[in-house]
Scaffold this motif. Structure first.
Motif, PDB file in Angstrom:
ATOM      1  N   ILE A 137      36.414  35.181  41.052  1.00 26.38           N
ATOM      2  CA  ILE A 137      36.946  36.207  40.167  1.00 26.38           C
ATOM      3  C   ILE A 137      35.863  37.211  39.752  1.00 26.38           C
ATOM      4  CG2 ILE A 137      36.640  35.150  37.888  1.00 26.38           C
ATOM      5  CD1 ILE A 137      39.663  36.033  37.446  1.00 26.38           C
ATOM      6  N   ARG A 138      34.596  36.893  40.043  1.00 22.74           N
ATOM      7  CA  ARG A 138      33.542  37.844  39.641  1.00 22.74           C
ATOM      8  C   ARG A 138      33.528  39.053  40.592  1.00 22.74           C
ATOM      9  NH1 ARG A 138      28.302  35.206  39.845  1.00 22.74           N
ATOM     10  NH2 ARG A 138      29.021  33.974  38.083  1.00 22.74           N
ATOM     11  N   CYS A 139      33.177  38.834  41.835  1.00 15.59           N
ATOM     12  CA  CYS A 139      33.151  39.961  42.786  1.00 15.59           C
ATOM     13  C   CYS A 139      33.874  39.657  44.090  1.00 15.59           C
ATOM     14  CB  CYS A 139      31.717  40.386  43.081  1.00 15.59           C
ATOM     15  SG  CYS A 139      30.901  41.211  41.697  1.00 15.59           S
ATOM     16  N   PHE A 140      34.408  38.426  44.252  1.00 15.43           N
ATOM     17  CA  PHE A 140      35.239  38.061  45.402  1.00 15.43           C
ATOM     18  C   PHE A 140      34.509  38.316  46.728  1.00 15.43           C
ATOM     19  CE2 PHE A 140      40.150  38.113  46.269  1.00 15.43           C
ATOM     20  CZ  PHE A 140      40.015  36.927  46.970  1.00 15.43           C
ATOM     21  N   ASN A 141      33.221  37.980  46.750  1.00  8.95           N
ATOM     22  CA  ASN A 141      32.452  38.339  47.943  1.00  8.95           C
ATOM     23  C   ASN A 141      31.576  37.197  48.432  1.00  8.95           C
ATOM     24  OD1 ASN A 141      30.725  38.430  45.744  1.00  8.95           O
ATOM     25  ND2 ASN A 141      29.427  39.972  46.667  1.00  8.95           N
ATOM     26  N   THR A 142      32.103  35.961  48.357  1.00  8.64           N
ATOM     27  CA  THR A 142      31.287  34.829  48.787  1.00  8.64           C
ATOM     28  C   THR A 142      30.883  34.933  50.253  1.00  8.64           C
ATOM     29  OG1 THR A 142      33.318  33.632  49.184  1.00  8.64           O
ATOM     30  CG2 THR A 142      32.162  33.141  47.130  1.00  8.64           C
ATOM     31  N   GLN A 143      31.790  35.516  51.061  1.00  8.16           N
ATOM     32  CA  GLN A 143      31.494  35.586  52.490  1.00  8.16           C
ATOM     33  C   GLN A 143      30.696  36.828  52.848  1.00  8.16           C
ATOM     34  OE1 GLN A 143      35.232  35.386  54.537  1.00  8.16           O
ATOM     35  NE2 GLN A 143      35.966  33.743  53.232  1.00  8.16           N
ATOM     36  N   THR A 144      30.640  37.779  51.935  1.00  9.42           N
ATOM     37  CA  THR A 144      30.154  39.103  52.322  1.00  9.42           C
ATOM     38  C   THR A 144      29.130  39.650  51.333  1.00  9.42           C
ATOM     39  OG1 THR A 144      31.976  40.144  51.141  1.00  9.42           O
ATOM     40  CG2 THR A 144      32.343  39.673  53.453  1.00  9.42           C
ATOM     41  N   ASP A 170      23.798  38.274  41.793  1.00  9.65           N
ATOM     42  CA  ASP A 170      25.165  37.748  41.857  1.00  9.65           C
ATOM     43  C   ASP A 170      25.997  38.052  40.609  1.00  9.65           C
ATOM     44  OD1 ASP A 170      24.143  36.014  39.991  1.00  9.65           O
ATOM     45  OD2 ASP A 170      24.510  34.189  41.145  1.00  9.65           O
ATOM     46  N   GLY A 171      25.421  38.650  39.580  1.00  7.97           N
ATOM     47  CA  GLY A 171      26.203  38.999  38.398  1.00  7.97           C
ATOM     48  C   GLY A 171      26.507  37.831  37.486  1.00  7.97           C
ATOM     49  N   SER A 172      25.736  36.742  37.605  1.00 10.19           N
ATOM     50  CA  SER A 172      25.996  35.580  36.749  1.00 10.19           C
ATOM     51  C   SER A 172      25.378  35.775  35.368  1.00 10.19           C
ATOM     52  CB  SER A 172      25.452  34.302  37.406  1.00 10.19           C
ATOM     53  OG  SER A 172      24.087  34.438  37.662  1.00 10.19           O
ATOM     54  N   GLY A 173      25.907  35.015  34.407  1.00 12.36           N
ATOM     55  CA  GLY A 173      25.389  35.068  33.038  1.00 12.36           C
ATOM     56  C   GLY A 173      26.245  35.934  32.128  1.00 12.36           C
ATOM     57  N   MET A 180      31.090  46.482  33.544  1.00 12.98           N
ATOM     58  CA  MET A 180      29.797  46.765  34.166  1.00 12.98           C
ATOM     59  C   MET A 180      28.781  45.724  33.719  1.00 12.98           C
ATOM     60  SD  MET A 180      29.476  50.926  33.821  1.00 12.98           S
ATOM     61  CE  MET A 180      27.851  50.939  34.580  1.00 12.98           C
ATOM     62  N   ALA A 181      27.775  45.502  34.566  1.00 12.89           N
ATOM     63  CA  ALA A 181      26.673  44.593  34.218  1.00 12.89           C
ATOM     64  C   ALA A 181      25.394  45.134  34.825  1.00 12.89           C
ATOM     65  CB  ALA A 181      26.949  43.187  34.744  1.00 12.89           C
ATOM     66  N   LYS A 182      24.332  45.104  34.023  1.00 15.23           N
ATOM     67  CA  LYS A 182      23.044  45.639  34.476  1.00 15.23           C
ATOM     68  C   LYS A 182      22.251  44.538  35.169  1.00 15.23           C
ATOM     69  CE  LYS A 182      19.310  48.601  32.760  1.00 15.23           C
ATOM     70  NZ  LYS A 182      18.167  47.929  33.361  1.00 15.23           N
ATOM     71  N   ALA A 183      21.813  44.833  36.369  1.00 11.23           N
ATOM     72  CA  ALA A 183      21.024  43.865  37.131  1.00 11.23           C
ATOM     73  C   ALA A 183      19.608  43.790  36.570  1.00 11.23           C
ATOM     74  CB  ALA A 183      20.971  44.283  38.595  1.00 11.23           C
ATOM     75  N   PRO A 184      19.015  42.599  36.600  1.00  8.61           N
ATOM     76  CA  PRO A 184      17.635  42.486  36.129  1.00  8.61           C
ATOM     77  C   PRO A 184      16.698  43.421  36.901  1.00  8.61           C
ATOM     78  CG  PRO A 184      18.561  40.315  36.590  1.00  8.61           C
ATOM     79  CD  PRO A 184      19.563  41.323  37.061  1.00  8.61           C
ATOM     80  N   ARG A 185      16.915  43.544  38.218  1.00  8.07           N
ATOM     81  CA  ARG A 185      16.119  44.462  39.047  1.00  8.07           C
ATOM     82  C   ARG A 185      17.033  45.094  40.083  1.00  8.07           C
ATOM     83  NH1 ARG A 185      12.608  40.452  37.826  1.00  8.07           N
ATOM     84  NH2 ARG A 185      13.510  39.087  39.375  1.00  8.07           N
ATOM     85  N   ASN A 186      16.882  44.616  41.317  1.00  4.40           N
ATOM     86  CA  ASN A 186      17.620  45.168  42.445  1.00  4.40           C
ATOM     87  C   ASN A 186      19.016  44.531  42.495  1.00  4.40           C
ATOM     88  OD1 ASN A 186      18.591  45.792  45.003  1.00  4.40           O
ATOM     89  ND2 ASN A 186      16.519  45.867  45.876  1.00  4.40           N
ATOM     90  N   LEU A 239      28.893  41.429  25.233  1.00  2.00           N
ATOM     91  CA  LEU A 239      28.697  40.955  26.598  1.00  2.00           C
ATOM     92  C   LEU A 239      29.442  39.638  26.812  1.00  2.00           C
ATOM     93  CD1 LEU A 239      24.846  41.610  26.882  1.00  2.00           C
ATOM     94  CD2 LEU A 239      26.702  43.026  27.803  1.00  2.00           C
ATOM     95  N   VAL A 240      30.042  39.511  27.994  1.00  3.89           N
ATOM     96  CA  VAL A 240      30.780  38.286  28.349  1.00  3.89           C
ATOM     97  C   VAL A 240      30.344  37.833  29.737  1.00  3.89           C
ATOM     98  CG1 VAL A 240      32.803  38.910  26.957  1.00  3.89           C
ATOM     99  CG2 VAL A 240      32.709  39.581  29.375  1.00  3.89           C
ATOM    100  N   SER A 241      30.686  36.569  30.062  1.00  2.28           N
ATOM    101  CA  SER A 241      30.444  36.038  31.403  1.00  2.28           C
ATOM    102  C   SER A 241      31.723  36.157  32.221  1.00  2.28           C
ATOM    103  CB  SER A 241      30.043  34.558  31.336  1.00  2.28           C
ATOM    104  OG  SER A 241      28.921  34.384  30.512  1.00  2.28           O
ATOM    105  N   ILE A 242      31.573  36.354  33.526  1.00  4.22           N
ATOM    106  CA  ILE A 242      32.705  36.356  34.455  1.00  4.22           C
ATOM    107  C   ILE A 242      32.354  35.458  35.635  1.00  4.22           C
ATOM    108  CG2 ILE A 242      34.191  37.747  35.929  1.00  4.22           C
ATOM    109  CD1 ILE A 242      33.489  40.185  34.186  1.00  4.22           C
ATOM    110  N   PRO A 243      33.056  34.311  35.860  1.00  2.00           N
ATOM    111  CA  PRO A 243      34.144  33.776  35.043  1.00  2.00           C
ATOM    112  C   PRO A 243      33.636  33.285  33.683  1.00  2.00           C
ATOM    113  CG  PRO A 243      33.548  32.195  36.756  1.00  2.00           C
ATOM    114  CD  PRO A 243      32.746  33.450  37.024  1.00  2.00           C
ATOM    115  N   GLY A 244      34.582  33.030  32.786  1.00  2.00           N
ATOM    116  CA  GLY A 244      34.251  32.590  31.440  1.00  2.00           C
ATOM    117  C   GLY A 244      34.987  33.448  30.421  1.00  2.00           C
ATOM    118  N   VAL A 245      35.165  34.720  30.748  1.00  2.00           N
ATOM    119  CA  VAL A 245      35.803  35.629  29.793  1.00  2.00           C
ATOM    120  C   VAL A 245      37.278  35.270  29.570  1.00  2.00           C
ATOM    121  CG1 VAL A 245      36.281  37.344  31.608  1.00  2.00           C
ATOM    122  CG2 VAL A 245      36.188  38.063  29.213  1.00  2.00           C
ATOM    123  N   TYR A 246      37.935  34.677  30.566  1.00  2.00           N
ATOM    124  CA  TYR A 246      39.356  34.317  30.433  1.00  2.00           C
ATOM    125  C   TYR A 246      39.553  32.814  30.611  1.00  2.00           C
ATOM    126  CZ  TYR A 246      39.781  39.285  31.782  1.00  2.00           C
ATOM    127  OH  TYR A 246      39.660  40.648  31.870  1.00  2.00           O
TER     128      TYR A 246
END
Ligand SMILES: *[C@@H]1O[C@H](CO)[C@@H](O)[C@H](O)[C@H]1NC(C)=O
Ligand SMILES: *[C@@H]1O[C@H](CO)[C@@H](O)[C@H](O)[C@H]1NC(C)=O
Length: 220
Positions: A38-45, A89-92, A78-84, A184-191
């Protein structure tokens, strides 16, 4: 699917600045709000996208591959990446909800449902094929994931019936400021799937109120 990033209305092409989703062929939704898909639906890609540079204050958007035809509501997070952002993966607990609509201050986006006092539900998301909003001028510089989420609730009267159609774009914000967008919320976790905007019978009785899923729109 939402394969296309728009910058000031201009498309950069399908899956160029948006991470190609696992459902890019079959177009099936995510229905388990606790599943990491549910975060970015991109496990394969994971790393297919390149990062678009965007000035703070410009209009960006995500475009769908066809007009939205389900009874549905739309959020942008939106979520700000620590760097690049490419390898992030957008966790946290890093996601904020942003909007230029009347209902939200201008920090990412939500398009809710209108209940018309319980007489009729209407869905401004339906029949449109894009979500656009203005990036706040004081958004801090840096690389971000921009996640669009269209929640189809035509069959949401039973648990797990809501369908999440989503994708994540990668942008590098320049010319920004020193805002601190939140909450700020986590995804998954927000729902948890039992929110009154996710587990909802939109048909009968018609809900008198429709609480938009997720946190309030961010202020910076
Ligand atoms: C998570 O969701 C994806 C896409 O719907 C599915 O393929 C996968 O099996 C799910 N994972 C688990 C652990 O349920
Ligand atoms: C981020 O990482 C990608 C992939 O390794 C690379 O192509 C890109 O140049 C990097 N961006 C920055 C700003 O370092």
């Amino acid at each position: 699917t939402f394969p296309t990033l728009l910058i000031d209305g201009v498309s950069s092409g399908e899956w160029v600045n948006v991470r190609r989703t696992d459902n890019h062929v079959n177009h099936s939704p995510v229905t388990d709000v606790t599943n990491a898909s549910i975060r970015c639906f991109n496990t394969q890609t994971q790393s297919t996208a390149s990062t678009a540079t965007v000035r703070a204050g410009s209009k960006i958007g995500l475009q769908a591959n066809q007009p939205i035809y389900h009874e549905s509501v739309t959020n942008v997070y939106m979520a700000k990446a620590p760097r690049n952002v490419t390898t992030w993966d957008g966790s946290g607990q890093v996601w904020f909800k942003a909007s230029h609509s009347d209902a939200c201050p201008p920090l990412v986006h939500e398009i809710t449902a209108n209940t018309n006092g319980g007489t009729q539900l209407t869905f401004p998301s339906m029949n449109s094929n894009k979500v656009e909003f203005t990036l706040p001028k004081n958004l801090p510089n840096g690389e971000y994931l921009v996640r669009v989420e269209n929640i189809a609730i035509h069959g949401a009267a039973s648990f797990g019936g809501a369908q999440f159609y989503l994708s994540c774009a990668q942008i590098n914000v320049v010319g920004g400021g020193n805002g601190k967008p939140g909450p700020l919320v986590s995804i998954p976790g927000v729902y948890n799937g039992r929110e009154p905007g996710i587990l909802v019978n939109i048909w009968w009785p018609i809900p008198a109120v429709y609480p938009m899923p997720g946190p309030v729109c961010a202020t910076a």
